[in-house]
Design a protein around this motif. Structure first.
Motif, short mmCIF file in Angstrom:
data_model
loop_
_atom_site.label_atom_id
_atom_site.label_comp_id
_atom_site.label_asym_id
_atom_site.label_seq_id
_atom_site.Cartn_x
_atom_site.Cartn_y
_atom_site.Cartn_z
N PHE A 115 3.76 -2.63 -1.69
CA PHE A 115 3.11 -3.21 -0.52
C PHE A 115 2.13 -4.27 -1.00
CE2 PHE A 115 4.57 -0.26 2.67
CZ PHE A 115 4.81 0.91 1.97
N TRP A 117 -0.85 -6.22 0.44
CA TRP A 117 -1.62 -6.04 1.66
C TRP A 117 -3.07 -6.44 1.51
CZ3 TRP A 117 -5.51 -2.17 2.30
CH2 TRP A 117 -5.66 -1.30 1.20
N TRP A 133 -0.24 4.06 3.21
CA TRP A 133 0.99 3.40 3.66
C TRP A 133 2.16 4.34 3.49
CZ3 TRP A 133 0.21 -0.81 6.32
CH2 TRP A 133 -0.86 -1.66 6.03
N ARG A 144 1.51 2.37 8.79
CA ARG A 144 0.22 2.77 8.27
C ARG A 144 -0.03 4.16 8.81
NH1 ARG A 144 -5.88 0.18 9.19
NH2 ARG A 144 -6.99 1.99 8.38
N ILE A 151 -0.02 -6.42 6.18
CA ILE A 151 1.07 -6.49 5.22
C ILE A 151 1.52 -7.94 5.09
CG2 ILE A 151 3.49 -5.91 4.83
CD1 ILE A 151 1.76 -3.63 4.08
N VAL A 170 6.69 -6.91 1.46
CA VAL A 170 7.10 -5.62 0.89
C VAL A 170 8.25 -5.90 -0.09
CG1 VAL A 170 8.03 -3.32 1.34
CG2 VAL A 170 6.47 -4.38 3.00
#
Lengths: 173, 85
Positions: free
Chosen positions: A71, A73, A84, A150, A165, A168
């Protein structure tokens, strides 16, 4: 098969919100000249929101080593932690009617990961899946959907800020 | 009036975080700590409602409805603590 092989790079702009509780897309505004608009998926601190990616086909070079999800973020607060989660849904060959078959998504959760020290900073955190049932038996050549959330209702998720985010990454472990 | 219900307090807590995050106004405390502040302020306003009402002189005290008094208090607090902040 090789550890670290890139399988997918998922952008907020290619996500599909579920019918309810979908994480909206927003913009993090930069300060360069000209100003950038960084698209992010926004996850509320008080409600569990989700984002989906569909139409993914596991590449043939996936060798069954399991999956690492990274992730990328940021957060609108600079203290405390976020949890997450991610889950796979295999869509097997001639096996289920997507209109009538409900999936129980089996999430793996990250540890409670600390918000970046500045609201505009991006941090990288991972969670892993073992090959097989842990990732809904998705194998090379399989069509699947991928869902993240989340886990705002988890006791470890205590950050008051939005989780954002930026991307990914899915790699072979 | 009694203290807010748990659902109302939770909604207040969630709404406050949502509003602050929309402004990218970071709150450097945890969700439970913020919730404790919501609960404590609710108790304080409940315990001191009569005193706050008494602080409003007549004829305003009699002429204003309870919601109007609440909005007046918000207006004063906003002017005191938010203007020019």
């Amino acid at each position: 098969m090789a550890t670290g092989n890139l399988l997918f790079l998922l952008s907020p702009l290619s996500s599909a919100p579920p019918a309810t509780l979908g994480a909206p897309i927003d913009i993090v505004v930069g300060t360069s000249t000209p100003v950038e608009s960084f698209p992010v998926l926004v996850f509320d601190p008080s409600t569990v929101w989700y984002a989906d990616w569909h139409g993914l086909v596991m590449p043939p070079h996936y060798g069954g080593g399991g999956i690492t999800v990274t992730f990328y973020w940021s957060a609108t607060a600079t203290t405390n932690e976020i949890v997450w989660s991610a889950a796979f849904r295999e869509i097997a060959d001639d096996a289920e009617d997507l209109n009538t078959t409900a999936q129980t998504y089996d999430y793996n959760n990250s540890s409670a990961v600390t918000a970046p020290s500045a609201a505009g900073e991006v941090v990288y955190d991972t969670l892993t899946f073992t090959d097989g049932a842990d990732m809904d038996n998705v194998g090379a050549g399989d069509l699947f959907s991928f869902r993240i959330r989340r886990f705002a209702s988890d006791a470890g998720d205590d950050c008051t800020g939005n989780g954002e985010i930026h991307a990914v990454k899915i790699t072979e472990t | 009036m009694a203290v807010l219900s748990n659902n109302d307090r939770a909604d207040c807590w969630a709404t406050f975080m949502r509003e602050r995050n929309a402004e990218r106004d970071g709150l450097n405390l945890s969700k439970p700590e913020l919730r404790a502040a919501v609960d404590a302020l609710d108790v304080y306003f409940n315990d001191n409602a009569a005193a706050i009402n008494t602080a409003i002189p007549q004829p305003a005290r009699g002429a204003l409805t309870t919601p109007q008094k609440a909005l007046l208090a918000i207006a004063v607090l906003r002017r005191r603590y938010l203007s020019g902040a």
